[in-house]
Motif scaffolding. Structure first.
Motif, PDB file in Angstrom:
ATOM      1  N   UNK A 452       0.821  -1.230   0.000  1.00  0.00           N
ATOM      2  CA  UNK A 452       0.000   0.000   0.000  1.00  0.00           C
ATOM      3  C   UNK A 452       0.845   1.266   0.000  1.00  0.00           C
ATOM      4  N   UNK A 453       2.085   1.183   0.564  1.00  0.00           N
ATOM      5  CA  UNK A 453       2.928   2.374   0.604  1.00  0.00           C
ATOM      6  C   UNK A 453       3.363   2.792  -0.796  1.00  0.00           C
ATOM      7  N   UNK A 454       3.536   1.827  -1.714  1.00  0.00           N
ATOM      8  CA  UNK A 454       3.895   2.164  -3.092  1.00  0.00           C
ATOM      9  C   UNK A 454       2.739   2.879  -3.783  1.00  0.00           C
ATOM     10  N   UNK A 455       1.528   2.403  -3.543  1.00  0.00           N
ATOM     11  CA  UNK A 455       0.355   3.059  -4.123  1.00  0.00           C
ATOM     12  C   UNK A 455       0.219   4.485  -3.590  1.00  0.00           C
ATOM     13  N   UNK A 456       0.495   4.681  -2.303  1.00  0.00           N
ATOM     14  CA  UNK A 456       0.418   6.018  -1.713  1.00  0.00           C
ATOM     15  C   UNK A 456       1.461   6.945  -2.324  1.00  0.00           C
ATOM     16  N   UNK A 457       2.681   6.440  -2.548  1.00  0.00           N
ATOM     17  CA  UNK A 457       3.733   7.259  -3.155  1.00  0.00           C
ATOM     18  C   UNK A 457       3.371   7.649  -4.582  1.00  0.00           C
TER      19      UNK A 457
END
Length: 494
Positions: A452-457
């Motif tokens: 999910x952190x990649x999607x947020x970035x």
């Protein structure tokens, strides 16, 4: 009151221009902005419940009864044009506070009189002007000492306030958020504390020692405390509580700011003189609906919106509180957490009213105040873009003079959209240079559910063109920096 969508109308700017010549989308933004202002300014009373005066708010009171004021200024070795400009600005402040300006007086002297501000010989003349015009308030163009305030009020016979009290009153009327109200109240209490006055024997609430008789009697012995001492103690306690509350709010603001920094979202902060068009420029750059009105200090609470540039990607734009000549130090201290947005900015957009008679004075005032803020925070001055707004209200001769005075400035009009693309490009160039001019490419792939952190970035640092749920995660097609594109392609690879 009706919503803009239910009642079509032709949008008018604060200065009276028509929206027929505006760029695409500006008319909608302006209508929504007017609706937001009406929502904030509206007030509905339920009839039959109360008719007590205590139930009437300060805003209602000022709408029902406009104070009639006389303005007084001291001209200490300055140009007459500068003195007149200061008095005209004071008149605009008084009208913003809900007063009717009857007369303006400027006296030339080396420095304000220590006892009466204008000198004992001019007090009689001022009293005659007050009696002739029927004014009930005198506003002085400067900050009066407690002694000057008390003496002048006693001799003139009407209420006397100074420029600081007037600005604080405007801030109190316009503050809407919890943080804004706390900041204004703190500034008001700091201003009021040294100016508390007593009214004779009515102050004695407790008698100390052997007061009243030889032995004092039951309940009369003790250290004693007058009413004014009680008021001062309560004000100090309230100041302490407010500082604690603002400290907690500052932590919340710092957390949000650190989250943007962690997601590598650049920050652009709009600063400038009050009523220079900062909110209008924010709406023109982002298409967001913000309160826009031709009034001093119409908006106090900082507004942050997201924007996008082809060279810089996504970035935030924050509109801060406006500045003015002789801005009270209490307000600068109280709004420290708000002004910290400028110290952490990647780019400062310094908005100047091109139609003002003395734009150089605006630039000087803003830079002086910001200089103190940056020095106190020990922060470096970020890249600054000077923007001359309201260029559509200036003729060719004045435009030539402005270009000569501000050769590196960008001429824009938030109303017509002139220069907005150039300004956005300039912001993008600076942000790209500060980030190393990282290339941006279009990439697509499936982000696994466990990332999910990649999607947020991707959402924070790129422009998402397409997004949908897919087997094993979320399919994303976006324009992102090369580094994120490589990560997305690596996750999508079998």
């Amino acid at each position: 009151m009706s919503h803009p969508e239910s009642k079509p109308r032709r949008a008018e700017s604060p200065s009276g221009w028509s929206a027929s010549a505006s760029t695409s989308g500006w008319e909608t933004v302006q209508e929504e902005a007017e609706w937001l202002w009406e929502e904030r300014d509206s007030m509905r009373r339920v009839p039959g419940l109360s008719t007590e005066l205590s139930d009437v708010t300060e805003v209602e009171y000022r709408q029902l009864r406009l104070e009639r004021v006389v303005l007084v200024g001291v001209w200490p070795k300055r140009e007459s044009a500068e003195a007149d400009a200061s008095i005209r600005e004071l008149a605009a402040l008084a009208r913003t506070a809900g007063s009717e300006v009857l007369e303006g007086i400027v006296q030339r002297r080396d420095k304000p009189d220590a006892a009466t501000y204008i000198g004992s010989g001019k007090v009689a003349s001022l009293k005659a002007v007050v009696a002739e015009t029927g004014a009930d308030t005198v506003i002085c163009d400067g900050e009066l000492t407690p002694a000057q305030l008390r003496t002048l009020e006693q001799q003139v016979g009407v209420k006397v306030i100074d420029r600081t009290a007037l600005i604080l009153d405007i801030f109190a009327q316009h503050a809407t958020s919890k943080e804004g109200k706390a900041q204004v109240q703190l500034a008001q209490l700091q201003y009021l504390l040294p100016r508390l006055r007593g009214w004779g024997q009515t102050l004695s609430r407790q008698a100390g020692g052997r007061a009243g008789s030889a032995n004092g009697g039951v309940g009369l012995r003790g250290p004693g405390e007058t009413k004014i001492e009680t008021d001062r103690r309560r004000i100090r306690e309230r100041i302490s509580r407010l500082r604690g509350e603002l400290k907690g709010m500052r932590k919340v603001r710092g957390t949000k700011r650190s989250l943007r920094e962690r997601n590598q979202i650049p920050s652009v902060v709009i600063v400038g003189y009050t009523n220079a068009g900062k909110s209008s420029l924010l709406g023109a750059l982002t298409g967001a609906s913000v309160i826009i009105r031709d009034e001093l200090f119409a908006t106090l609470d900082p507004t942050t919106r997201k924007s996008w540039g082809e060279t810089s990607g996504s970035f935030t734009i924050t509109d801060t509180v406006g500045f003015v000549r002789h801005l009270p130090t209490q307000l600068v201290e109280a709004f420290a957490s708000t002004l910290e947005e400028a110290t952490d900015a990647d780019v400062l957009v310094h908005v100047v009213d091109a139609s003002d008679a003395r734009p150089s004075d605006q630039v000087r005032v803003v830079r002086e105040i910001l200089g103190d803020v940056f020095a106190k925070a020990e922060a470096p001055w970020p890249p600054e873009i000077v923007v001359l707004n309201k260029a559509d209200l200036v003729d060719a001769v004045e435009l030539a003079a402005l270009r000569n005075a501000f050769p590196a400035a960008i001429l824009v009009s938030a109303r017509t959209g002139t220069g907005i693309a150039e300004l956005k490009g300039k912001i993008g160039e600076i942000l790209a240079a500060r980030s190393g001019e990282q290339a941006r490419v279009e990439a697509s792939g499936v982000v696994p559910e466990g990332r999910p952190e990649l999607l947020a970035q991707i959402c924070a640092a790129g422009q998402v063109l397409e997004s949908r749920e897919s087997d094993g995660g979320t399919f994303v097609r976006a324009v992102v920096p090369q580094e994120l594109a490589d990560q997305l392609l690596a996750e999508a690879a079998p």
